[in-house]
Design a protein around this motif. Structure first.
Motif, PDB file in Angstrom:
ATOM      1  N   UNK A 120       4.285  18.862   2.871  1.00 33.80           N
ATOM      2  CA  UNK A 120       3.342  18.208   3.780  1.00 33.80           C
ATOM      3  C   UNK A 120       3.591  16.703   3.868  1.00 33.80           C
ATOM      4  N   UNK A 121       3.722  16.208   5.109  1.00 30.78           N
ATOM      5  CA  UNK A 121       3.896  14.772   5.317  1.00 30.78           C
ATOM      6  C   UNK A 121       2.942  14.236   6.356  1.00 30.78           C
ATOM      7  N   UNK A 122       2.238  15.172   7.034  1.00 32.26           N
ATOM      8  CA  UNK A 122       1.288  14.763   8.068  1.00 32.26           C
ATOM      9  C   UNK A 122       1.913  14.748   9.447  1.00 32.26           C
ATOM     10  N   UNK A 123       1.092  15.011  10.458  1.00 34.43           N
ATOM     11  CA  UNK A 123       1.537  14.970  11.849  1.00 34.43           C
ATOM     12  C   UNK A 123       0.286  14.899  12.713  1.00 34.43           C
ATOM     13  N   UNK A 124      -0.037  13.708  13.196  1.00 36.90           N
ATOM     14  CA  UNK A 124      -1.282  13.511  13.955  1.00 36.90           C
ATOM     15  C   UNK A 124      -1.292  14.313  15.248  1.00 36.90           C
ATOM     16  N   UNK A 125      -0.109  14.747  15.718  1.00 34.45           N
ATOM     17  CA  UNK A 125      -0.004  15.491  16.975  1.00 34.45           C
ATOM     18  C   UNK A 125       0.056  17.000  16.762  1.00 34.45           C
ATOM     19  N   UNK A 177      -3.040  13.670   8.839  1.00 29.95           N
ATOM     20  CA  UNK A 177      -2.120  12.920   7.991  1.00 29.95           C
ATOM     21  C   UNK A 177      -2.459  13.188   6.522  1.00 29.95           C
ATOM     22  N   UNK A 178      -1.787  12.490   5.625  1.00 29.66           N
ATOM     23  CA  UNK A 178      -1.967  12.688   4.186  1.00 29.66           C
ATOM     24  C   UNK A 178      -2.894  11.599   3.645  1.00 29.66           C
ATOM     25  N   UNK A 212       1.258   9.040   7.646  1.00 31.00           N
ATOM     26  CA  UNK A 212       2.232  10.058   8.025  1.00 31.00           C
ATOM     27  C   UNK A 212       3.615   9.628   7.564  1.00 31.00           C
ATOM     28  N   UNK A 213       4.505  10.581   7.312  1.00 31.80           N
ATOM     29  CA  UNK A 213       5.894  10.229   7.065  1.00 31.80           C
ATOM     30  C   UNK A 213       6.577  11.168   6.090  1.00 31.80           C
ATOM     31  N   UNK A 214       7.897  11.206   6.155  1.00 32.01           N
ATOM     32  CA  UNK A 214       8.618  11.912   5.104  1.00 32.01           C
ATOM     33  C   UNK A 214       8.419  11.194   3.774  1.00 32.01           C
ATOM     34  N   UNK A 215       7.994   9.927   3.836  1.00 31.22           N
ATOM     35  CA  UNK A 215       7.599   9.202   2.622  1.00 31.22           C
ATOM     36  C   UNK A 215       6.445   9.889   1.924  1.00 31.22           C
ATOM     37  N   UNK A 216       5.587  10.547   2.717  1.00 30.90           N
ATOM     38  CA  UNK A 216       4.439  11.239   2.168  1.00 30.90           C
ATOM     39  C   UNK A 216       4.801  12.651   1.715  1.00 30.90           C
ATOM     40  N   UNK A 266       0.789  -1.219   0.000  1.00 33.68           N
ATOM     41  CA  UNK A 266       0.000   0.000   0.000  1.00 33.68           C
ATOM     42  C   UNK A 266       0.823   1.272   0.000  1.00 33.68           C
ATOM     43  N   UNK A 267       2.089   1.172   0.385  1.00 34.64           N
ATOM     44  CA  UNK A 267       2.954   2.339   0.484  1.00 34.64           C
ATOM     45  C   UNK A 267       3.186   2.986  -0.878  1.00 34.64           C
ATOM     46  N   UNK A 268       3.552   2.195  -1.867  1.00 32.86           N
ATOM     47  CA  UNK A 268       3.815   2.728  -3.198  1.00 32.86           C
ATOM     48  C   UNK A 268       2.584   3.317  -3.857  1.00 32.86           C
ATOM     49  N   UNK A 269       1.424   2.708  -3.610  1.00 36.30           N
ATOM     50  CA  UNK A 269       0.175   3.229  -4.163  1.00 36.30           C
ATOM     51  C   UNK A 269      -0.142   4.606  -3.588  1.00 36.30           C
ATOM     52  N   UNK A 270       0.075   4.773  -2.299  1.00 34.15           N
ATOM     53  CA  UNK A 270      -0.144   6.061  -1.641  1.00 34.15           C
ATOM     54  C   UNK A 270       0.757   7.130  -2.252  1.00 34.15           C
ATOM     55  N   UNK A 271       2.038   6.803  -2.429  1.00 33.78           N
ATOM     56  CA  UNK A 271       2.998   7.722  -3.013  1.00 33.78           C
ATOM     57  C   UNK A 271       2.586   8.112  -4.432  1.00 33.78           C
ATOM     58  N   UNK A 272       2.229   7.111  -5.252  1.00 30.70           N
ATOM     59  CA  UNK A 272       1.848   7.366  -6.642  1.00 30.70           C
ATOM     60  C   UNK A 272       0.616   8.266  -6.736  1.00 30.70           C
TER      61      UNK A 272
END
Length: 486
Positions: free
Chosen positions: A336-341, A351-352, A394-398, A154-160
């Motif tokens: 933007x990468x998201x931050x739940x806090x 989050x993203x 969330x993540x720098x991946x996002x 699911x990670x790559x799909x989110x990025x794409x």
């Protein structure tokens, strides 16, 4: 050394060999012509922080102007992508390579921009790891090699999706909804990466004329790769040298062929310019981590590799996300990468939001039998009898794919006709990215205090308004990229 050469890549200058374990590696490492030795096994993983917030599930059938879920895309509004979408959506002549866990090419909000013909899978599923524990799970095909339009993580799909979800009246819109995405898969179903597929993916991207690649992962088993750390054995030092050198050669090869390379900075809440202790390495095999002292000569790869544009993550308020790595030398851009806090309490909606494979959501228990989301971190968008699914991560991946999407806009605008489409030198793309970014100064005071579930954690921002450790050259800006002059 008593081994056998079974393959070689003259483009990057390495040999794939089979031999007798540690003694074989040590013997090879003693040869003056050998830079490093790394075993061909899992060496990295997709660097995302999954949000798992209990609460009301979300089923959406329209949320206002634009795409149905546009109201949930605070990230696109932050970088002006909601305005840039129609003025500068990008052209199909631009190819974006997603080096990740795969792409769900059949997802309704990805399929229109998915290039199946050029997509490749460089990994073979491994049901068990070397210790007999479950790794990727059962193989779905006879050769254990997933189709190029499948993503079992699911990670790559989110990025794409963040890069290029189209303007099609379904779900969300990506930063560059008019470009094509190519699945150049180097990650296992489990989210881990092997060295050989990572090298193969970058060289393949270069050879087919990809314009920009997104690499939202870091090279493992070493969070920091040190050439001569006293705490490491000879074999471990050789492995780290091989990772640094091998990946740098692949990056150099790709850049010479016109590929702009964008990477996630990392999620360790660490000033990468002043690392002191590494407690996470070697991260594989599991349970072999040790505490070792490190310094700035040790590199996080590929984030600190030369020629890579590395991206820090922001929360919805615009602050650096609490988990995001930083560093005045290392942070090139922020997005933007998201931050739940980032706000009162914790909320998945900070989050993203981006596409998710339905099969993955079902397998992980995030949907009920009827397909309804069971928690607030999953959203379903239904239209004309069909449904598509999205998840908050969330993540720098996002963060990285937001920058990759802006790069695709710039290449679409300024690229010159060439092999396979449009060409724009990586150096030119980098300059335009920095010029179109929105400068953001360090917080005042520079030691920013994060509240993390009752505790206080301080990160110190160094540098000036035009370049600093939290935001780099600034926050990526799709609207400015749509209007900037060459």
């Amino acid at each position: 050394a008593g081994g056998t050469a079974v393959g070689a890549d003259t483009r990057l200058g390495y040999v794939l060999a089979r031999g007798g374990g540690d003694a074989f590696a040590d013997a090879l490492g003693s040869a003056p012509s050998v830079v490093g030795v790394s075993t061909d096994r899992r060496i990295g993983f997709a660097a995302a922080t999954r949000t798992a917030q209990p609460g009301r599930s979300a089923i959406v059938s329209g949320e206002g102007a634009g795409e149905p879920l546009a109201g949930r895309q605070w990230d696109m509004r932050m970088i002006g992508a909601d305005r840039a979408n129609r003025k500068a959506p990008g052209t199909r002549k631009v190819l974006v390579g997603v080096i990740d866990t795969g792409i769900d090419g059949k997802h309704p909000d990805i399929a229109p921009n998915f290039n199946r013909e050029l997509s490749r899978n460089f990994v073979t599923d491994r049901p068990k790891d070397e210790d007999g524990d479950t790794l990727d799970g059962p193989c779905e095909t006879s050769d254990c090699k997933d189709p190029v339009d499948q993503d079992d993580d699911g990670h790559g799909t989110h990025v794409a999706g963040t890069i290029a979800s189209p303007l099609n009246g379904v779900g969300i819109a990506g930063v560059a909804p008019g470009v094509q995405v190519v699945n150049i898969r180097a990650g296992q179903d489990s989210g881990f990466f092997f060295l050989k597929p990572s090298l193969d993916a970058l060289t393949y991207a270069a050879d087919i004329g990809v314009d920009v690649v997104n690499m939202s992962y870091y090279v493992d088993p070493w969070l920091f790769n040190c050439a001569n750390n006293k705490a490491d054995s000879k074999k471990q030092r050789l492995e780290q040298r091989a990772i640094v050198t091998g990946m740098q050669r692949a990056i150099d090869y790709a850049r010479k062929k016109g590929v702009t390379i964008i990477s996630a900075l990392g999620n360790g809440s660490t000033d990468l310019g002043k690392p002191r202790i590494d407690r996470a390495s070697p991260g594989y095999p599991r349970g072999q981590e040790k505490v070792r002292r490190i310094d700035n000569s040790c590199l996080n790869v590929p984030a600190e590799s030369k020629g890579v544009i590395s991206v820090a993550a922001l929360g919805p308020s615009g602050r650096k996300a609490v988990y995001s790595d930083y560093g005045v030398e290392q942070t090139d851009l922020s997005a933007p990468g998201g931050d739940v806090l980032d706000g009162k309490g914790s909320s998945a909606t900070r989050s993203i939001l981006a596409p998710a494979p339905e099969a993955v959501l079902r397998r992980t228990g995030k949907l009920d039998k009827s397909g309804r989301p069971k928690s607030a971190d999953v959203v379903r968008d239904c239209k004309n009898g069909g449904c598509s699914y999205y998840q908050y991560l969330d993540g720098t991946s996002m963060a990285a794919p937001h920058a990759t999407g802006v790069a695709a806009i710039l290449i679409s605008r300024f690229g010159k006709p060439g092999k396979g489409g449009l060409n724009l030198a990586p150096g030119a793309v980098e300059r335009l990215l920095y010029r179109s970014a929105r400068h953001k100064a360090c917080p005042d005071p520079r030691a920013y205090a994060y509240k993390v579930y009752g505790d206080i954690e301080k990160h110190v921002c160094e540098g000036g308004r035009s370049k600093n450790g939290f935001y780099g050259h600034g926050v990526v800006d799709a609207w400015k990229a749509a209007n900037v002059k060459e």
